[in-house]
Scaffold this active site. Sequence first.
Site, PDB file in Angstrom:
ATOM      1  N   TYR A 142       7.424  15.762  82.160  1.00  0.00           N
ATOM      2  CA  TYR A 142       6.039  16.254  82.125  1.00  0.00           C
ATOM      3  C   TYR A 142       5.700  17.062  83.381  1.00  0.00           C
ATOM      4  CZ  TYR A 142       4.167  13.728  78.070  1.00  0.00           C
ATOM      5  OH  TYR A 142       3.879  13.285  76.799  1.00  0.00           O
ATOM      6  N   LYS A 189      18.147   6.297  78.707  1.00  0.00           N
ATOM      7  CA  LYS A 189      19.217   6.966  77.951  1.00  0.00           C
ATOM      8  C   LYS A 189      20.343   7.184  78.965  1.00  0.00           C
ATOM      9  CE  LYS A 189      20.838   8.985  74.249  1.00  0.00           C
ATOM     10  NZ  LYS A 189      21.198   8.260  73.010  1.00  0.00           N
ATOM     11  N   ASP A 221      16.968   5.315  71.908  1.00  0.00           N
ATOM     12  CA  ASP A 221      17.125   5.487  70.457  1.00  0.00           C
ATOM     13  C   ASP A 221      17.212   4.123  69.762  1.00  0.00           C
ATOM     14  OD1 ASP A 221      19.538   5.184  71.798  1.00  0.00           O
ATOM     15  OD2 ASP A 221      20.651   6.608  70.578  1.00  0.00           O
ATOM     16  N   ASP A 245       5.683   8.049  75.964  1.00  0.00           N
ATOM     17  CA  ASP A 245       4.723   8.754  75.117  1.00  0.00           C
ATOM     18  C   ASP A 245       5.085   8.543  73.652  1.00  0.00           C
ATOM     19  OD1 ASP A 245       2.625  10.598  74.455  1.00  0.00           O
ATOM     20  OD2 ASP A 245       4.193  12.078  74.047  1.00  0.00           O
ATOM     21  N   ASP A 249       3.273   5.701  70.597  1.00  0.00           N
ATOM     22  CA  ASP A 249       2.708   6.129  69.306  1.00  0.00           C
ATOM     23  C   ASP A 249       3.377   5.342  68.189  1.00  0.00           C
ATOM     24  OD1 ASP A 249       1.129   8.084  70.531  1.00  0.00           O
ATOM     25  OD2 ASP A 249       1.563   9.572  68.966  1.00  0.00           O
TER      26      ASP A 249
HETATM   27  C1  IPM Z   1      -1.016  10.612  75.590  1.00  0.00           C
HETATM   28  C2  IPM Z   1      -1.153  12.017  75.050  1.00  0.00           C
HETATM   29  C3  IPM Z   1      -0.930  13.000  76.191  1.00  0.00           C
HETATM   30  C4  IPM Z   1       0.474  12.788  76.711  1.00  0.00           C
HETATM   31  C5  IPM Z   1      -1.144  14.479  75.813  1.00  0.00           C
HETATM   32  C6  IPM Z   1      -2.522  14.720  75.239  1.00  0.00           C
HETATM   33  C7  IPM Z   1      -0.869  15.401  76.974  1.00  0.00           C
HETATM   34  O1  IPM Z   1      -0.291  12.241  73.995  1.00  0.00           O
HETATM   35  O2  IPM Z   1      -1.818  10.228  76.454  1.00  0.00           O
HETATM   36  O3  IPM Z   1      -0.111   9.915  75.153  1.00  0.00           O
HETATM   37  O4  IPM Z   1       1.436  13.342  76.160  1.00  0.00           O
HETATM   38  O5  IPM Z   1       0.625  12.059  77.692  1.00  0.00           O
HETATM   39 MN    MN Z   2       0.893  10.513  73.431  1.00  0.00          MN
END
Ligand code: IPM
Ligand code: MN
Length: 352
Positions: A142, A189, A221, A245, A249
């Site tokens: 990032y 990884k 993975d 990240d 999710d």
């Molecule tokens: C999160 C989001 C952010 C990230 C984006 C919006 C830049 O997806 O907070 O997980 O990737 O960190």
């Molecule tokens: Mn995210």
Amino acid sequence: MELNIAVLAGDGIGPEVIDQAVKVSNAIAKKFNHKIDWFPAITGAAAIEKVGEPYPDETHEICLKADAVLFGAIGHPKYDNDPSAKVRPEQGLLKMRKKLGLFANVRPTFTFPDLIEKSPLKKERIEGTDLVFLRELTGGIYFGKRGRLDNGDTAYDTCTYKRSEIKRIARKGFELAMTRSKKLCCVDKANVLESSRLWRETVQSMEKEYPEVKVSYEFVDAVAMRLIQWPNSYDVLITENLFGDILTDEASVISGSMGLMPSASIGTKTSLFEPIHGSYPQAEGKDIANPLATILSAAMMFEDAFGLKKEAECIREVVNRSLSEGFVTEDLSNGKKSYKTSEVGDWLASNI
Ligand code: IPM
Ligand code: MN
């Protein structure tokens, strides 16, 4: 207690869900005799429109002065569909994380008894899941060097980590593991990436300081697979920025909805509390977004930033009640009667 809270609503559904978290927090303040002063500030696309910059200095000053930051969401389709845009709302989020030194993003994953049937995963797999990701938030790909070569035909992003950056997040992981079931998983990884080998080496070198913690090292993975297959086998997981990240999710599916998952970002200055979901622009202004992730982020704020555990528990309890009584937004209503974002906020605040 006097609580000074910076409030950054941001874009899309940000302002709508933040309004509900503010309502609920104010109800908590009233019930438990606290005084909250809110300090609103602009960020994201909303700030680009106003001052040409997604995390203006004035906003940073407000965050620095506050005891905690409550954050909504950032992102706007106008920029998503324009890869050539020079200024992007997400840059504001990254700048804010960096400038506030928010190196540890705490993302818990747990199930809600009333929603267990809602998860696309089998009940017997996910029941009782209670794990926490510690995602490194101010390093890695990032923030690495990126660019274009060959007249734009080649692009690169680089992942760099310093031992010191790994150490400080790993320490948080070990310490958190000590307060829970003393299990820590380092996700990397290391079979391919040099930065991952440094992660592994660093975490290994710290093991002797925490002899009670049982550490496992797993490739990202494999974790992606096991996380939804055997979520119960995990407790505290530490990982670098991008892996974290993606995996968080994925983990939100275990809970039943992204609209439920809170997070805390802690570091060297003011801590920040935000839902893990994005700005959901399709729902902007419709009063339909699920405010629970932001409200549960406020609960984390009461507990982590101010040490107010009873207050946090009270919020979690009333959220659970709204789920069991079906006082929920349409994403959770299973085709039954659903309520508006603001109605859910009002209900929760009045039930505090
Ligand atoms: C999160 C989001 C952010 C990230 C984006 C919006 C830049 O997806 O907070 O997980 O990737 O960190
Ligand atoms: Mn995210």
